[in-house]
Write a protein that holds these residues in place. Structure first.
Motif, short mmCIF file in Angstrom:
data_model
loop_
_atom_site.label_atom_id
_atom_site.label_comp_id
_atom_site.label_asym_id
_atom_site.label_seq_id
_atom_site.Cartn_x
_atom_site.Cartn_y
_atom_site.Cartn_z
N UNK A 193 0.85 -1.41 -0.09
CA UNK A 193 0.65 -0.33 -0.36
C UNK A 193 1.10 1.48 -0.10
N UNK A 194 1.55 1.27 0.32
CA UNK A 194 2.60 2.36 1.07
C UNK A 194 3.26 2.59 -0.56
N UNK A 195 3.47 1.22 -1.17
CA UNK A 195 4.24 1.57 -2.26
C UNK A 195 3.11 1.62 -3.63
N UNK A 196 2.26 1.72 -3.51
CA UNK A 196 1.48 1.73 -4.11
C UNK A 196 1.10 3.50 -4.28
N UNK A 197 1.10 4.46 -3.38
CA UNK A 197 1.02 6.03 -2.84
C UNK A 197 2.13 6.08 -3.20
N UNK A 198 3.14 5.75 -2.74
CA UNK A 198 4.73 6.54 -2.63
C UNK A 198 4.95 6.48 -4.02
N UNK A 199 4.84 5.35 -5.61
CA UNK A 199 5.35 4.96 -6.86
C UNK A 199 4.14 6.55 -7.54
N UNK A 200 3.35 7.12 -6.94
CA UNK A 200 2.14 8.01 -7.45
C UNK A 200 2.85 9.31 -8.04
N UNK A 201 4.15 9.42 -6.83
CA UNK A 201 4.44 10.19 -6.54
C UNK A 201 5.94 10.76 -8.21
N UNK A 202 5.57 12.05 -8.14
CA UNK A 202 6.07 12.94 -9.66
C UNK A 202 7.02 13.76 -9.70
N UNK A 203 8.02 13.41 -9.04
CA UNK A 203 9.45 14.53 -8.80
C UNK A 203 10.04 14.66 -9.63
N UNK A 204 10.76 15.72 -9.99
CA UNK A 204 11.20 15.94 -11.41
C UNK A 204 12.83 15.66 -10.79
N UNK A 205 13.03 15.92 -9.88
CA UNK A 205 14.49 15.73 -9.08
C UNK A 205 15.05 13.94 -8.57
N UNK A 206 14.15 13.47 -7.96
CA UNK A 206 14.01 12.17 -7.43
C UNK A 206 13.04 11.25 -7.44
N UNK A 207 13.71 10.13 -7.82
CA UNK A 207 12.71 8.59 -7.57
C UNK A 207 11.63 8.50 -6.57
N UNK A 208 11.05 8.03 -7.20
CA UNK A 208 9.66 7.84 -6.52
C UNK A 208 10.06 6.45 -5.49
N UNK A 209 11.39 5.64 -5.73
CA UNK A 209 11.50 5.01 -4.72
C UNK A 209 12.25 5.17 -3.84
N UNK A 210 12.67 6.16 -3.75
CA UNK A 210 13.96 7.37 -2.62
C UNK A 210 12.83 7.67 -1.61
N UNK A 211 11.81 8.48 -2.03
CA UNK A 211 10.59 8.68 -1.23
C UNK A 211 10.03 7.45 -0.66
N UNK A 212 9.93 6.11 -1.10
CA UNK A 212 10.15 5.15 -0.22
C UNK A 212 11.23 4.77 1.06
N UNK A 213 12.24 4.99 0.42
CA UNK A 213 12.98 4.64 2.05
C UNK A 213 13.56 5.62 2.92
N UNK A 214 13.38 6.49 2.49
CA UNK A 214 12.62 7.64 2.97
C UNK A 214 11.28 8.22 4.03
N UNK A 215 10.58 7.44 4.24
CA UNK A 215 9.51 7.38 4.64
C UNK A 215 10.05 6.61 6.07
N UNK A 216 10.37 4.99 5.14
CA UNK A 216 10.24 4.37 5.92
C UNK A 216 11.52 4.10 7.28
#
Length: 497
Positions: A193-216
């Motif tokens: 579920x977290x990945x499902x939500x985080x992978x919708x993030x579209x950031x010009x500088x950072x990859x979506x998977x980076x937000x996954x590691x940061x949050x967790x």
């Protein structure tokens, strides 16, 4: 106001033992502990609500930080940092080397300094490694991070199993460890579920998977700070208990868990169970159950992805099997405690996961998506409960605190070492079906099933033999553990099987 009699702490009742068991060496003249049931229920409720949610969330963070690379891979993490060939599988595998090597040494620190202090420190460590993974940009950096991640996570499960065994009786341990361990099985759903939500993030500088590691990772470090101040070192020093409840807690453990409370660590004696052949069988059981468990833990997203689903749907579709696995885990562990039985319950779970792996290995997952997805439910529903029930099984029969701490660490290390097999049979060249890996997981599950049934039958036979030779009819729950100072060598000892 309470009467003087009511204010006295609960003590051992001087109830005469049955006439046919009084003369057995090692059995006191009072077989059972008499404590007010209403007070015991209130104490249990307090421990359940103040301990289990905190420990469960700690293990949820542990499982998320260990397995988030599987979710990140579905978002192209491996390609973004330049992994090639089998490098991803090497990164999954290398985690298990320190995971197996460092669990036992850290367990000695847990016995010496308390899990309430050691585990939050380890938690800060593996949360920090998750944060570092977000910044890693090549194979070498992630390799080093995964190595340290294995060190920091190595003692979490055995540490908590030992920790809970100092609060709960043998007939209560499996269900409480089950609630704690449910965080691992539900983590697959949360991570999806977290990945499902985080992978919708579209950031010009950072990859979506980076937000996954940061949050967790950040959530883990913050919660570790809270756990440091919240968890009690023992019942005797717990701020949440009254003086009467502290005495009651001690009496409970001496009646049905340990031969002594807060014993000093004796390293030589702590390793003594490893000389017993029964513990070698438990070791083989732990090792063999680790292969299907690691396969589900590490590769369920890849198995679902092999059915042809998109990245987003893959992470979403891992949720339901993990929820079903959590329900099955809790049902089996609570049933196991209710009936005070371990081996048959373990066998039921193992049979379920074996069938699931056989089905997955025998069909085309793309052509028969519905059947393959159903098989994912089976492998998940049967993978998690054996780990909890086996840990409860050998802990229930290890009455010394020091021995129990080391035994749990060694057995969990053996189970985790099986992850080396799982990660080596899930090879890139076998994608998407992974037939050799599925067959291997099924074979190890079947081996574990045979060993479990054999050991359960032996322990039942041994209990009957002792009863026959002594002319009594004793069960494990009929004797105070405090009276079994010689452990298994005490004539009144009976296996809890």
């Amino acid at each position: 106001m309470m009467s003087t009699q009511e204010q006295q702490p609960p003590t051992t009742t001087d109830v005469d033992a049955p006439a046919d068991v009084k003369d057995i060496e090692g059995l006191s003249s009072h077989v059972l502990i008499d404590v007010p049931r209403d007070e015991e229920k209130r104490l249990l409720k307090k421990m359940d609500w103040l301990l289990l949610p905190v420990l469960a969330f700690m293990y949820l963070c542990n499982a998320l930080d260990k397995g988030n690379v599987g979710n990140a891979k579905t978002d192209g993490w491996d390609k973004d940092i330049g992994l090639t060939g089998n490098q991803y599988y090497i990164l999954v595998m290398i985690f298990y080397v320190p995971f197996c090597l460092f669990g036992t040494p850290i367990a000695l620190f847990i016995k010496r300094y308390s899990a309430a202090r050691v585990l939050p420190l380890m938690m800060v460590g593996f949360g920090s490694m998750a944060l570092c993974t977000a910044a890693a940009s090549n194979f070498s950096q992630v390799f080093a991070i995964r190595w340290f991640l294995g060190i920091f996570e190595s003692a979490m499960l055995p540490g908590v199993v030992f920790y809970l065994s100092t609060f709960y009786k043998r007939s209560e341990l499996a269900s409480r460890v089950g609630v704690f361990y449910a965080a691992a099985s539900i983590s697959g759903a949360f991570s999806g579920l977290i990945a499902y939500g985080v992978f919708h993030i579209d950031h010009p500088r950072y990859h979506s998977w980076q937000f996954l590691f940061w949050i967790e990772g950040a959530a883990t470090v913050m919660f570790a700070t809270f756990a440091w101040f919240w968890l009690p070192r023992s019942t005797s020093t717990w701020w949440a208990l009254t003086e009467r409840e502290k005495v009651l807690a001690r009496v409970r453990i001496l009646s049905d868990s340990s031969i002594s409370v807060d014993e000093k660590l004796d390293i030589t004696d702590a390793f003594r169970p490893l000389k017993d052949p029964v513990y070698w069988v438990w070791g083989a059981i732990s090792f063999s159950l680790g292969v299907p468990l690691a396969s589900v833990n590490n590769f369920l997203p890849q198995i679902v992805h092999s059915m042809g689903y998109s990245t987003v749907k893959t992470n979403l579709y891992t949720v339901a099997p993990n929820v079903a696995a959590t329900v099955a885990l809790l049902a089996l562990t609570f049933s196991s405690d209710h009936f005070r039985e371990r081996s048959i319950h373990i066998s039921i779970a193992l049979s379920t996961t074996i069938v699931g792996f056989i089905v997955l290995g025998a069909i085309d997952p793309v052509a028969k998506k519905d059947v393959a997805y159903f098989a994912c439910f089976l492998i998940a529903m049967g993978a998690f409960a054996p780990s909890v029930l086996v840990a409860s099984w050998y802990s229930n029969n290890t009455l010394s605190e020091s021995r129990r701490a080391v035994t749990a660490a060694v057995m969990v290390a053996l189970a985790n070492s099986a992850g080396l097999i799982s990660t080596n049979v899930f090879r890139a060249k076998d994608e998407p079906k992974y037939t050799p890996a599925l067959i291997t997981s099924a074979i190890f599950g079947a081996t574990c099933l045979c060993l479990t049934l054999a050991l359960g039958m032996y322990q039942r036979w041994e209990n009957r033999r002792r009863n026959r030779e002594q002319g009594v009819n004793l069960r494990a729950q009929d004797v105070e553990t405090e009276a079994l100072g010689r452990g298994k060598d005490a004539p009144a000892f009976r296996y809890m099987y």
